[in-house]
Enzyme design. Structure first.
Site, PDB file in Angstrom:
ATOM      1  N   HIS A  35      25.371  57.334  65.226  1.00  0.00           N
ATOM      2  CA  HIS A  35      24.047  57.893  65.471  1.00  0.00           C
ATOM      3  C   HIS A  35      23.319  57.955  64.138  1.00  0.00           C
ATOM      4  CE1 HIS A  35      21.041  61.144  65.961  1.00  0.00           C
ATOM      5  NE2 HIS A  35      20.931  60.625  67.175  1.00  0.00           N
ATOM      6  N   GLU A  42      26.868  62.922  69.004  1.00  0.00           N
ATOM      7  CA  GLU A  42      26.077  63.249  67.819  1.00  0.00           C
ATOM      8  C   GLU A  42      26.051  64.746  67.522  1.00  0.00           C
ATOM      9  OE1 GLU A  42      21.495  63.509  68.695  1.00  0.00           O
ATOM     10  OE2 GLU A  42      22.316  61.859  69.882  1.00  0.00           O
TER      11      GLU A  42
END
Length: 276
Positions: A191, A141
């Site tokens: 994410h 992420e």
């Protein structure tokens, strides 16, 4: 979004078409607070059970109290979810040896994945953990472009890639990264954190994500959903997505919006109320 509205087509049709009309949702909760380890353990177990009772397909928790105390938290969540899958998000709070300590306990608990166990720059640590643990290692992420993702994937340190479309510069760069991941035979579970706009965009991306090769029933992605209070998720849209309501009626799944663009319209009065 603007292109879709001009063409009167949902985003997923513009970027390749839908591979699915609904997607499974997992619930994210069990955040750390200023309370004792014992209170954390009791709360995490109850929250995990509540997330599964809401209809979510799986639950994800936080860690960060130190390796030994974190194992206690993981054991509580494993009990709370029952037979449902659970995942652990460490937000890179461990050294590699400490991550192995927690990871070996997660192996015994059969956790689904161990997210960001070490610093994102520690590619060697990721590769060692993936080679040494049975639990899936996930992350990504905090990587913001395709060149960084190329290094991550060539390092072979991830079982599951988690790009964040809101951090990589938008849909175009995300699609390049997703293609890289699949070219390296690495499944993608996006994410997702933030506003209803982020959730709606990710639903379009998940609809258009090709299936990974393998078997009669190919691997399928899931939508991450933060179960904590967030007005910019629940009140931002003219017509809320109502994730919790949909998953209760659809056995843990949410339908992909098919309105033009990303399929939602912001409530301008709500935005004006929070304007700075």
């Amino acid at each position: 979004d603007i292109a879709g509205k001009v063409m009167d087509q949902p985003l997923h049709k513009i970027i390749g078409g839908a591979h699915r009309t609904k997607v499974a949702v997992y619930g994210y909760g069990m955040m750390l607070k200023r309370e004792s380890v014992e209170d954390h353990v009791a709360r995490f177990k109850d929250e995990a059970a509540a997330i599964i009772a809401m209809g979510f397909k799986a639950a994800k928790m936080k860690t960060g109290l130190g390796p030994k105390n974190d194992v206690k938290l993981c054991e509580a969540v494993a009990q709370g979810v029952g037979s449902a899958p659970f995942m652990v998000d460490a937000n890179h709070c461990y050294t590699t040896p400490d991550a192995f300590y927690v990871g070996r306990a997660l192996d015994e608990m059969e956790a689904y994945w161990f997210e960001e166990p070490v610093a994102p720059e520690d590619h060697d640590g990721y590769r060692e953990l993936r080679a040494g643990l049975r639990t899936n290692i996930s992350g990504g992420e905090t990587e913001f472009n395709r060149w960084g993702w190329r290094q991550i994937l060539e390092n072979r340190g991830l079982d599951i890639a988690q790009p964040e479309v809101c951090a990589v510069g938008g849909v175009s760069e995300y699609l390049r990264i997703q293609t890289l991941c699949h070219a390296h035979f690495t499944p993608v579970i996006n994410h997702v954190w933030g506003s209803a706009i982020a959730i709606a965009t990710n639903l379009q991306l998940l609809a258009a994500m090709p299936t990974m090769p393998g078997g009669l029933h190919p691997w399928e992605p899931m939508l991450e959903f933060d179960t904590t209070d967030n007005k910019f998720r629940d009140e931002l849209l003219e017509e809320p997505l109502d994730i919790q309501g949909q998953i209760q009626l659809q056995d843990g799944y949410i339908a992909i919006p098919d309105a033009p663009g990303i399929g939602v319209t912001p409530n301008l009065d709500f935005i004006a109320r929070y304007e700075v």
